[in-house]
Design an enzyme around this catalytic site. Structure first.
Site, PDB file in Angstrom:
ATOM      1  N   GLU A  36       0.860  -1.198   0.000  1.00  0.00           N
ATOM      2  CA  GLU A  36       0.000   0.000   0.000  1.00  0.00           C
ATOM      3  C   GLU A  36       0.891   1.242   0.000  1.00  0.00           C
ATOM      4  O   GLU A  36       1.844   1.325   0.756  1.00  0.00           O
ATOM      5  CB  GLU A  36      -0.915  -0.025   1.240  1.00  0.00           C
ATOM      6  CG  GLU A  36      -1.580   1.286   1.598  1.00  0.00           C
ATOM      7  CD  GLU A  36      -2.502   1.858   0.508  1.00  0.00           C
ATOM      8  OE1 GLU A  36      -3.328   1.118  -0.032  1.00  0.00           O
ATOM      9  OE2 GLU A  36      -2.358   3.067   0.204  1.00  0.00           O
ATOM     10  N   ARG A 107     -16.496   5.267   6.147  1.00  0.00           N
ATOM     11  CA  ARG A 107     -15.535   4.479   5.381  1.00  0.00           C
ATOM     12  C   ARG A 107     -14.250   4.211   6.179  1.00  0.00           C
ATOM     13  O   ARG A 107     -13.731   3.097   6.199  1.00  0.00           O
ATOM     14  CB  ARG A 107     -15.204   5.201   4.076  1.00  0.00           C
ATOM     15  CG  ARG A 107     -14.429   4.356   3.097  1.00  0.00           C
ATOM     16  CD  ARG A 107     -13.089   4.981   2.782  1.00  0.00           C
ATOM     17  NE  ARG A 107     -12.343   4.158   1.847  1.00  0.00           N
ATOM     18  CZ  ARG A 107     -11.035   3.990   1.929  1.00  0.00           C
ATOM     19  NH1 ARG A 107     -10.345   4.554   2.887  1.00  0.00           N
ATOM     20  NH2 ARG A 107     -10.404   3.235   1.048  1.00  0.00           N
ATOM     21  N   ARG A 185     -19.695  15.870  -0.309  1.00  0.00           N
ATOM     22  CA  ARG A 185     -19.839  14.837   0.708  1.00  0.00           C
ATOM     23  C   ARG A 185     -19.235  15.320   2.025  1.00  0.00           C
ATOM     24  O   ARG A 185     -18.258  16.059   2.023  1.00  0.00           O
ATOM     25  CB  ARG A 185     -19.139  13.527   0.339  1.00  0.00           C
ATOM     26  CG  ARG A 185     -18.638  13.357  -1.032  1.00  0.00           C
ATOM     27  CD  ARG A 185     -17.975  12.017  -1.281  1.00  0.00           C
ATOM     28  NE  ARG A 185     -18.432  10.991  -0.411  1.00  0.00           N
ATOM     29  CZ  ARG A 185     -19.057   9.881  -0.806  1.00  0.00           C
ATOM     30  NH1 ARG A 185     -19.262   9.662  -2.084  1.00  0.00           N
ATOM     31  NH2 ARG A 185     -19.446   8.975   0.050  1.00  0.00           N
ATOM     32  N   ASP A 304     -12.183  -1.016  -7.991  1.00  0.00           N
ATOM     33  CA  ASP A 304     -12.285   0.184  -8.835  1.00  0.00           C
ATOM     34  C   ASP A 304     -11.265   0.183  -9.970  1.00  0.00           C
ATOM     35  O   ASP A 304     -11.487   0.815 -11.010  1.00  0.00           O
ATOM     36  CB  ASP A 304     -12.067   1.447  -7.991  1.00  0.00           C
ATOM     37  CG  ASP A 304     -13.302   1.833  -7.192  1.00  0.00           C
ATOM     38  OD1 ASP A 304     -14.321   1.131  -7.304  1.00  0.00           O
ATOM     39  OD2 ASP A 304     -13.241   2.843  -6.461  1.00  0.00           O
TER      40      ASP A 304
END
Ligand SMILES: Cc1cc2nc3c(=O)[nH]c(=O)nc-3n(C[C@H](O)[C@H](O)[C@H](O)COP(=O)(O)OP(=O)(O)OC[C@H]3O[C@@H](n4cnc5c(N)ncnc54)[C@H](O)[C@@H]3O)c2cc1C
Length: 413
Positions: A36, A107, A185, A304
């Protein structure tokens, strides 16, 4: 303890696609290294939804459901209103016994739970490593990250909408297009709204979920954690330059402009929003990719990276999770000597289902934005969310076991 298959996997990206694929692979006996680029894990983002089809995957992970229950939205349905504030229709969620259990929440908070679970089951997570290149041969696949070379039997590129993995799969750099829409958002504590007579209905009696629909705009608000936290999203027309960052700041005055003439309750919600919490995210569009698999079938795009979703599908994260559950089973059934076959089977099993689900994003937006607002009360069916058994009742793991043999028999190799 599950028996080892000896299959080594590299997953790139610790979003829900990469983490789910990693956890599922460990569950099915494969060994996973996950790279990551973020140097640490921060609670980024705001509201995210997982349908019952993803809930089914969470439920197989020991102790995760209980942790999610403590932080997730707890409502029985959603109240639809017109942009002027007229109540139109209350859509009850399908009972848990029918299709299973959805999870909606912050999230970052959900991500933290899943991340910790991945560590617990033994995924080797390496943070602060940005993958700059992918490669494959007939016998292995790998990546370069921070100048270091990592190799395995297969690589999953779960590196999100700006995927670097797309290059090796497609043989070219594909460019995102503007969808013509953007989304404001945010997420913040609901105290101010609880004390405002116009908005307190959202904060009383536990969690609430409400959607206001107007010409080419929709606004959805939710209270979470017994009404203590508040989140709203607003999809609106926007032709500005494409920015795909979750961090693009939004301006309260811009949101108020977009919502001019709307229900005063909506305007109060926007005015009560801490300015620093507002994000304005441009919604990009990408044509479906011709393939998600590299030329030697050892690198697979997932989540995605393979198939970005419009938020109105409410399925992006769920489909990303289904990818991982499917891949883990395909690899188990193929075995170490046939991992390329597993990758091809994954694509074939997933491709049409993902396309069908992606289309619901556009169709829902169209019916919400182009509704017959003056007569909505008489025609609630025209705005109802249509999310049938084919979508929510799906069990990706079970399905992969059921169709793997016929899928590989049908592959054009
Ligand atoms: C920071 C952030 C906040 C988000 N907030 C929301 C939200 O509030 N609501 C919502 O509905 N959706 C949100 N999303 C998107 C949502 O999580 C995804 O659409 C969906 O879950 C599918 O996940 P994914 O794993 O395919 O992609 P992503 O969630 O985008 O994950 C991709 C991961 O890959 C990493 N990565 C990218 N390139 C590289 C590289 N070259 N090398 C190594 N790692 C790399 C990224 O840092 C990221 O962690 C957010 C995504 C991110 C990254």
């Amino acid at each position: 303890m599950v028996e080892s298959t000896g299959i080594e996997v590299i997953a790139v990206g610790a979003g829900f696609a990469g983490l789910t694929a990693a956890i599922e692979c460990v569950r099915h006996g494969h060994k996973v290294t996950l790279l990551e680029s973020f140097p640490d894990v921060k609670a980024l983002g705001d509201i995210i939804s997982f349908g019952a089809n993803a809930g089914r995957i969470f439920k197989r992970w020991d102790g995760v459901e209980e942790k999610l229950d403590r932080i997730c939205l707890n409502t029985k349905g959603i109240n639809f209103k017109t942009y002027l504030g007229e109540d139109v229709y209350y859509q009850e969620w399908t009972p848990e016994e029918t299709f299973g259990k959805p999870f909606n929440g912050h999230r970052g908070e959900i991500h933290e739970i899943v991340y910790e679970y991945a560590q617990k089951v033994g995924v080797n997570i390496i943070l602060g490593h940005r993958v700059t290149d992918y490669f494959e041969t007939e016998t292995e696949a790998g990546v370069i990250a921070n100048g270091q070379r990592f190799t395995a039997d297969v690589v999953f590129a779960a590196d999100g909408v700006r995927s670097k993995g797309r290059q090796i799969v497609l043989g070219y750099d594909d460019k995102p297009k503007s969808s013509g829409y953007a989304i404001f958002r945010t997420w913040f504590p609901s105290d101010k709204l609880a004390n405002n007579p116009l908005t307190k209905f959202m904060c009383e009696n536990g969690d609430n979920h409400c959607a206001w629909l107007g010409p080419d705009i929709h606004f959805i608000a939710a209270t979470i954690k017994g009404g203590k936290d508040f989140s709203w999203v607003c999809t609106h027309k926007d032709e500005a330059d494409i920015e795909e960052s979750w961090q693009t700041p939004g301006k309260i005055e811009d949101a108020l402009k977009v919502l001019e003439g709307w229900d005063p309750a909506v305007l109060e919600i926007v005015k009560a929003t801490p300015p620093e919490s507002l994000v304005d995210w441009k919604l990009v569009y990408r044509d479906p990719l011709p393939t998600w698999v590299s030329p030697k079938s050892r690198i697979a795009l997932i989540g995605d990276a393979a198939h970005p979703f419009l938020p109105t599908s409410i399925q992006g994260a769920s489909q990303a999770m289904e990818d991982g559950a499917t891949l883990a089973v395909c690899l188990e059934l193929a075995g170490k000597s046939d991992v390329a076959l597993a990758i091809l089977a994954y694509e074939k099993i997933r491709y049409q289902r993902v396309l069908m689900t992606q289309k619901t994003g556009e169709s829902t937006r169209e019916k919400w934005h182009k509704a017959d607002f003056a007569n909505l009360k008489e025609k609630p069916d025209t705005i109802k969310l249509q999310r049938g058994e084919w979508m929510l009742g799906h069990d990706a793991e079970k399905h992969a076991y059921e169709v793997y043999a016929e899928t590989i028999a049908s592959l054009d190799r």
